[in-house]
Design a protein around this motif. Structure first.
Motif: not given
Length: 341
Positions: A48-69
Motif C-alpha cells: 500500500p502507498d502511504g497507509m498506516s498498518e491499521e488502515e491496511v489491516r482494515n482493508g484486508f479484513e474487509a476483503a476477507f469478509r467479502e470472500m467469506n460472505d
C-alpha cells in the motif's frame, strides 16, 4: 471437470509486515494475510502507498469478509447455502438465489456454451464418481454413462427477472468450485481498491489475481514444466496488466492403474480424464474466466483454446502439451512481459 473439495472453517490467521528493498532503493512494507476458506488457503499480499498498518489491516479484513460472505452463498458444501438448496430441489421447484449466484451462473453458462460444455457446473455427479483421491481403479463404464446423463448445463434454468435458479432433472447438482475462487478473488480485489489498496496479489488456492506493482517493479511469476526435474521454469514474466492467472494440470490429483494415470480433470464429453495437454495457464482481466477456462482449455486442447482467445481478447494462455511443446496465444503480451529465467 473436477476442481474442488469440501469447505473448511478458519484455522489460522497470519498478519505481518516485511521490509524489502525496491528497485529504486526505497524500503517497502509488504503486508500479507491468509485465511482458510472456500476449501483452500486464501492469501492477500499488498504494497500500500502511504497507509498506516491499521488502515491496511482494515482493508484486508474487509476483503476477507467479502470472500467469506461469498462462500456462504456459493458453496455447495454448506447445507444452508442457496446452491445447496438448488441441488436439494433439483427436478422440482425453482429456488430464489442472491445476486452472486446469479452472476456466477451467468458467467458459467456463457463459458460452457463457448467451450463445448467442457466447463460445466453440473459436473458434480461425474466428479463424485471419479473421486481420484480415494479411487484405485476406474469406475465401471455403466456408472460413467449414468453419471454423465445428469451432467448438462443446458438443463439449468436461470431466471434473472425473478432471481431464481432451477435444475430440470432430479439428481442433477451444481458446484461452483471451478469458477467461484476466481470470482471471489475479483470481488475481494474490488474491496481492496475501495479501501485505497491498488497494489496486491490475491492467491486463491493457487489461482492468482494480480494488480499494480511492488514498488517500482511489476509483480513477477513463472511457469514450470510439471513432469520434469529441471529447476529452470518454462518462462518467467512480469504481470503488466491487472489480471487473474490460473493453472490446470494433471500432475497433482490422480491415481495409477495398469500403468495409466487417471487424473481429476474429466472430459465431460466422454466421462473420462482428458488427454492431450500437460499444463494450461490462463490470464484474464476477469479472474473468474481465468479460473474456468484453465479447466476448459486443458480439455479442449491447443487449437480450440487458441480459437477462443482470438474470439475473446480478455483471455490469453500458455499451453504445454504432452511432447513439451509450449504454445502462447497471440494476445499474451497484453497481460504479461516475459523475460529469460
Amino acid at each position: 471437470m473436477l476442481r474442488r473439495q469440501r469447505s473448511y472453517s478458519l484455522v489460522f490467521l497470519v498478519f505481518f509486515a516485511l521490509a524489502a528493498c525496491s528497485g529504486g532503493g526505497d524500503d517497502l512494507r509488504i503486508y500479507e494475510q491468509q485465511k482458510i476458506m472456500m476449501g483452500t488457503v486464501m492469501k492477500i499480499k499488498a504494497v500500500p502507498d502511504g497507509m498506516s498498518e491499521e488502515e491496511v489491516r482494515n482493508g484486508f479484513e474487509a476483503a476477507f469478509r467479502e470472500m467469506n460472505d461469498l462462500e456462504s452463498e456459493l458453496s455447495e458444501w454448506q447445507p444452508a447455502s442457496p446452491v445447496s438448496a438448488v441441488n436439494r430441489h433439483a427436478g422440482g421447484k425453482a429456488v430464489e438465489v442472491p445476486p452472486s449466484v446469479i452472476t456466477v451462473t451467468e458467467k458459467a453458462l456463457d463459458i460452457a456454451s463457448k467451450s463445448e460444455g467442457t466447463f460445466d457446473v453440473t459436473f458434480k455427479p461425474i466428479g463424485r464418481l471419479w473421486d481420484v483421491k480415494n479411487r484405485t481403479v476406474p469406475p465401471p463404464a455403466d456408472s460413467v454413462s449414468a453419471a454423465l446423463d445428469l451432467v448438462d448445463y443446458r438443463h439449468i434454468r436461470l431466471d434473472t427477472l425473478h432471481n431464481t435458479l432451477k435444475l430440470d432433472r432430479d439428481g442433477m447438482e451444481i458446484g461452483f468450485g471451478g469458477i467461484a475462487k476466481g470470482y471471489a478473488a475479483w470481488r475481494a480485489g474490488e474491496v481492496l481498491r475501495k479501501n485505497g489498496i491498488e497494489n496486491f496479489i490475491i492467491n486463491a488456492g493457487g489461482d492468482l489475481y494480480v494488480s499494480g506493482k511492488k514498488g517500482d517493479r511489476y509483480w513477477t511469476s513463472g511457469i514450470k514444466n510439471p513432469d520434469t526435474d529441471i529447476s529452470v521454469p518454462v518462462t518467467t514474466f512480469n504481470v503488466i496488466a491487472p489480471c487473474g492467472i490460473a493453472t490446470s494440470g494433471a500432475y497433482e490429483n490422480y491415481f495409477m492403474h495398469d500403468g495409466r494415470r487417471y487424473h481429476h480433470i474429466i472430459d465431460l464429453r466422454t466421462g473420462y480424464p482428458a488427454e492431450g495437454l500437460k499444463s494450461v495457464t490462463v490470464f484474464s482481466s476477469d479472474p473468474a474466466k481465468a479460473d474456468a477456462y484453465a479447466t476448459a482449455f486443458f480439455v479442449l486442447g491447443t487449437e480450440k483454446a487458441l480459437t477462443i482467445t482470438r474470439q475473446d481478447p480478455s483471455i490469453a494462455c500458455i499451453l504445454i502439451d504432452r511432447n513439451d511443446r509450449v504454445t502462447r496465444s497471440e494476445n499474451l503480451a497484453d497481460f504479461i512481459e516475459e523475460y529469460a529465467p
